[in-house]
Design an enzyme around this catalytic site. Sequence first.
Site, PDB file in Angstrom:
ATOM      1  N   GLU A   1      -5.408  -7.911  -0.997  1.00 56.15           N
ATOM      2  CA  GLU A   1      -6.169  -7.597   0.224  1.00 56.15           C
ATOM      3  C   GLU A   1      -7.597  -7.259  -0.152  1.00 56.15           C
ATOM      4  O   GLU A   1      -7.846  -6.372  -0.972  1.00 56.15           O
ATOM      5  CB  GLU A   1      -5.585  -6.403   0.998  1.00 56.15           C
ATOM      6  CG  GLU A   1      -4.489  -6.748   1.973  1.00 56.15           C
ATOM      7  CD  GLU A   1      -4.111  -5.575   2.875  1.00 56.15           C
ATOM      8  OE1 GLU A   1      -4.991  -4.761   3.216  1.00 56.15           O
ATOM      9  OE2 GLU A   1      -2.929  -5.478   3.218  1.00 56.15           O
TER      10      GLU A   1
ATOM     11  N   GLU B   1       0.766  -1.249   0.000  1.00 56.52           N
ATOM     12  CA  GLU B   1       0.000   0.000   0.000  1.00 56.52           C
ATOM     13  C   GLU B   1       0.797   1.300   0.000  1.00 56.52           C
ATOM     14  O   GLU B   1       0.688   2.113   0.932  1.00 56.52           O
ATOM     15  CB  GLU B   1      -0.993  -0.016   1.179  1.00 56.52           C
ATOM     16  CG  GLU B   1      -2.004  -1.130   1.034  1.00 56.52           C
ATOM     17  CD  GLU B   1      -3.185  -1.048   1.985  1.00 56.52           C
ATOM     18  OE1 GLU B   1      -3.128  -0.261   2.945  1.00 56.52           O
ATOM     19  OE2 GLU B   1      -4.180  -1.754   1.740  1.00 56.52           O
TER      20      GLU B   1
END
Length: 444
Positions: free
Chosen positions: A367, A255
């Site tokens: 995710e 991320e």
Amino acid sequence: MASNPFTQSHNGQMPLRTTGIPLALIALAASLVRGQGAVWSQCGGIGWAGATTCVSGSVCTVLNDYYSQCVPGTATTTTPTSPPTTTGGSTTTSTATGPSSTCGTPAPGSGTLQLVGVNIAGFDFGCNSDGSCTASAAYPPLTQYYGKDGKGQMTHFVNDDGYNVFRLPVGWQFLTNNVLGGSINQTNMAEYDALVQTCLGTGAWCIIDIHNYARWDSGIIGQGGPTNEQFAATWGELAAMYKDTQKVIFGIMNEPHDIPDINLWAGSVQAAVTAIRNAGATTQMILLPGNNWTSAETFISNGSADALMKVVNPDGSVTNLIFDVHKYLDSDNSGTNAECVTNNIANAWEPLTQWLRCNGRQAFNTETGGGNTASCVTFMCQQIAYQAQNSDVILGYVGWAAGNFDVSYVLSELPAGSGSSWTDTTLVAQCMSPKAGAQKGSTS
Ligand SMILES: *[C@@H]1O[C@H](CO)[C@@H](O)[C@H](O)[C@H]1NC(C)=O
Ligand SMILES: *[C@@H]1O[C@H](CO)[C@@H](O)[C@H](O)[C@H]1NC(C)=O
Ligand SMILES: *[C@@H]1O[C@H](CO)[C@@H](O)[C@H](O)[C@H]1NC(C)=O
């Protein structure tokens, strides 16, 4: 333990990072007013109350029980058009060679995703979204280190559910024991490797995920923080350790967000890829992460796709360079709420799958997740069914999360039990487990 891992959010990211209604939903709403679905919009499925006819030139096509879509054309097509080309994670991914001849046509996927798994969290505990990680807060999800029974969890997920991949987040600071630019600390690495070997021992694929948000203690890699050389050196060391292990997948970075220059970031990713390949890991999959928390929704619009397209192997190919994308289903896309409000199809998966197909590339949703609620069961099953229909370009998904979380954690996928007797959470049992049948749109 510097922080209580049982209460931290799924990855420390800010809960509010979206504003307003996605344009795609506005467009969908506009089409509903007209009573006919626009091209690519939903036109049916369980729970669907909107338009069930499509504008001229498109046909309402059943993709699965949960999702029918307006597809360009006049002929009715109700089944996937191509047979499976790969099976259950037994091979590496197809080689991307350039624009495919099926670019633009919908859903040529096999209906079966290659890689489906769960994040086994713990070594990332103590990491914050500014890339500060307290090495001593890393918490191995293994009983021999006083953590939860990660081995039992993974064995259950493989044997009882049919999962075949686990993502194993770890803080960069833990790997080097807090030394920026330092080599990997063998004491700490022995603990992390115990988790990797336990994962491999189940027969699954295992993703090494450096969980640092493109940063080290607030400094952005290659843009004022650690140098690309320091980042690449860590990856070179890791790759040398696993160069002969085909089922290890290298997840370059968890991320990245608020990256000032996406092209410079692509250069940092390139440095890591080059280091991995040059360390002898010449064929394993490598996951390339874009900006904005690896958002699947803004991967194209915010420039990540164009920038990361330029990342290549040392031989100039893009073989097994897979784009890494995340997506949650809650109202603010944070993965912190128990209720889900979207299947992400119109705003994220549909544009992404078309772009991937047109560019001959693939992505992996490492995710995603939701609460154990009826709304998440509905929307997650829809998302998974759509991904499976597009399995030519979407490799699969990895749920967030099991490992060392507490069962009370809002996105918990921890099975209850021990030994050889485990019971899955509602969302896993009804959607996310390969055994649930969501990929074929026939959930139990
Ligand atoms: C980040 O992604 C979310 C959706 O996933 C979007 O709403 C938001 O506008 C994006 N932010 C940026 C800066 O692109
Ligand atoms: C490795 O990390 C441990 C802490 O886990 C520390 O005690 C040890 O001094 C480190 N070793 C080196 C060579 O820095
Ligand atoms: C990505 O989004 C941010 C925030 O909206 C914006 O400042 C930036 O210019 C975008 N980058 C690209 C390449 O579109």
